[in-house]
Design a protein around this motif. Sequence first.
Motif, PDB file in Angstrom:
ATOM      1  N   GLY A 181       0.803  -1.211   0.000  1.00 25.81           N
ATOM      2  CA  GLY A 181       0.000   0.000   0.000  1.00 25.81           C
ATOM      3  C   GLY A 181       0.837   1.261   0.000  1.00 25.81           C
ATOM      4  O   GLY A 181       0.427   2.290  -0.535  1.00 25.81           O
ATOM      5  N   ALA A 182       2.032   1.173   0.607  1.00 29.89           N
ATOM      6  CA  ALA A 182       2.949   2.314   0.638  1.00 29.89           C
ATOM      7  C   ALA A 182       3.937   2.291  -0.518  1.00 29.89           C
ATOM      8  O   ALA A 182       4.909   3.057  -0.508  1.00 29.89           O
ATOM      9  N   ALA A 183       3.703   1.432  -1.503  1.00 23.65           N
ATOM     10  CA  ALA A 183       4.554   1.330  -2.697  1.00 23.65           C
ATOM     11  C   ALA A 183       6.013   1.069  -2.336  1.00 23.65           C
ATOM     12  O   ALA A 183       6.931   1.618  -2.947  1.00 23.65           O
ATOM     13  N   LEU A 184       6.218   0.203  -1.337  1.00 24.62           N
ATOM     14  CA  LEU A 184       7.572  -0.076  -0.871  1.00 24.62           C
ATOM     15  C   LEU A 184       7.932  -1.554  -0.942  1.00 24.62           C
ATOM     16  O   LEU A 184       9.111  -1.913  -0.871  1.00 24.62           O
ATOM     17  N   TRP A 185       6.954  -2.417  -1.130  1.00 26.00           N
ATOM     18  CA  TRP A 185       7.170  -3.860  -1.046  1.00 26.00           C
ATOM     19  C   TRP A 185       8.254  -4.352  -2.012  1.00 26.00           C
ATOM     20  O   TRP A 185       9.163  -5.084  -1.607  1.00 26.00           O
ATOM     21  N   ASP A 186       8.181  -3.957  -3.258  1.00 29.30           N
ATOM     22  CA  ASP A 186       9.133  -4.458  -4.248  1.00 29.30           C
ATOM     23  C   ASP A 186      10.568  -4.048  -3.930  1.00 29.30           C
ATOM     24  O   ASP A 186      11.512  -4.725  -4.338  1.00 29.30           O
ATOM     25  N   GLU A 187      10.730  -2.962  -3.203  1.00 25.34           N
ATOM     26  CA  GLU A 187      12.070  -2.475  -2.874  1.00 25.34           C
ATOM     27  C   GLU A 187      12.655  -3.153  -1.634  1.00 25.34           C
ATOM     28  O   GLU A 187      13.877  -3.144  -1.448  1.00 25.34           O
ATOM     29  N   VAL A 188      11.818  -3.717  -0.776  1.00 20.97           N
ATOM     30  CA  VAL A 188      12.323  -4.237   0.502  1.00 20.97           C
ATOM     31  C   VAL A 188      11.969  -5.691   0.764  1.00 20.97           C
ATOM     32  O   VAL A 188      12.372  -6.246   1.785  1.00 20.97           O
ATOM     33  N   LYS A 189      11.239  -6.345  -0.128  1.00 21.74           N
ATOM     34  CA  LYS A 189      10.726  -7.684   0.158  1.00 21.74           C
ATOM     35  C   LYS A 189      11.815  -8.707   0.428  1.00 21.74           C
ATOM     36  O   LYS A 189      11.566  -9.708   1.120  1.00 21.74           O
ATOM     37  N   ASP A 190      13.024  -8.471  -0.088  1.00 20.85           N
ATOM     38  CA  ASP A 190      14.116  -9.421   0.121  1.00 20.85           C
ATOM     39  C   ASP A 190      15.015  -9.046   1.294  1.00 20.85           C
ATOM     40  O   ASP A 190      16.030  -9.703   1.532  1.00 20.85           O
ATOM     41  N   ARG A 191      14.659  -7.989   2.031  1.00 21.70           N
ATOM     42  CA  ARG A 191      15.483  -7.584   3.178  1.00 21.70           C
ATOM     43  C   ARG A 191      14.617  -7.095   4.341  1.00 21.70           C
ATOM     44  O   ARG A 191      14.947  -6.114   5.012  1.00 21.70           O
ATOM     45  N   LEU A 192      13.537  -7.794   4.585  1.00 20.38           N
ATOM     46  CA  LEU A 192      12.614  -7.389   5.634  1.00 20.38           C
ATOM     47  C   LEU A 192      13.237  -7.431   7.020  1.00 20.38           C
ATOM     48  O   LEU A 192      12.794  -6.699   7.930  1.00 20.38           O
TER      49      LEU A 192
END
Length: 310
Positions: A181-192
């Motif tokens: 929803g915050a348009a951030l998932w694709d940028e951080v999904k591999d480093r949560l």
Amino acid sequence: MTIDDQTFDHPQSSNGVAPIPGRRVRIRSEPLPGAIGSPAATESAAESHVHIAPESVFEAEKVGIFYGKKQALIDVSMRIRRGQVTALIGPSGCGKTTFLRSLNRMNDSVPSFRIEGKITYHGHDIYGSGVDTVEVRRRIGMVFQKPNPFPKSIYDNVAWAPKNLGMRSGLSDRVEKALRGAALWDEVKDRLKDSALGLSGGQQQRLCIARAIAIEPDVLLLDEPASALDPIATGAIEELIHALKGRFTIVIVTHNMQQAARVADRTAFFSLETRGEKPIGSLIEFDETEKIFGSPRDPRTRDYVTGRFG
């Protein structure tokens, strides 16, 4: 949105015993057409007839705000409508952020704070006796001027509030949904599990927005969310505001008039008025954004949006 018969108020006690916490408010999403009421004095003549949905989320009536003996705002009356972006603009020190913080009782932490008048949220007086301030802030989320991620992992930043509010079911899905929803998932999904402090400023601000929407609020209050960001990150935040519009009612304070013109449906212009010894913040004009910037009714608004002062 409409509130059913449950309320975020604590029931009042008649025997001096501390009130019992009330049940959480439920919000229904279907639109409710019909009259909202008479217009605020600062609204345009075109709005002097019956208002049709979207209905009001907030109604401020002659709000005055004080810090000790100093009055910061005087006689603010306005409606904030469901599913729209409302921008608060004006020169520094005119009370924009003070008013924004009053919408979810964030000013309560200031010992000398005092409010006059009335602010209702879906018809409920949020400063009424017995109101559950935790529930107020759950329904009315806030994102501050400077990104303030917790010194935790990206995942834990988003999961923190749901965990503390007992919303643990499907927590990982909730975190993913908020980051998307915050348009951030694709940028951080591999480093949560990485520290949130390692994100860029723009990413940190979007993380703070994800953190706010993870608990499914009704309203987002944004206090100059892009003022510390570069133009690219600012553009990303503005795109995000457009994406969130409709899903949330959004109120944004901004010093950037171009930003207000780009993102807001309606704009409120605040300024300082000389009343007595010291100037006091006041709402000068509130209308559709294109009218505020194209054909304002008050000459003070025209002077501000054309750059003659401010």
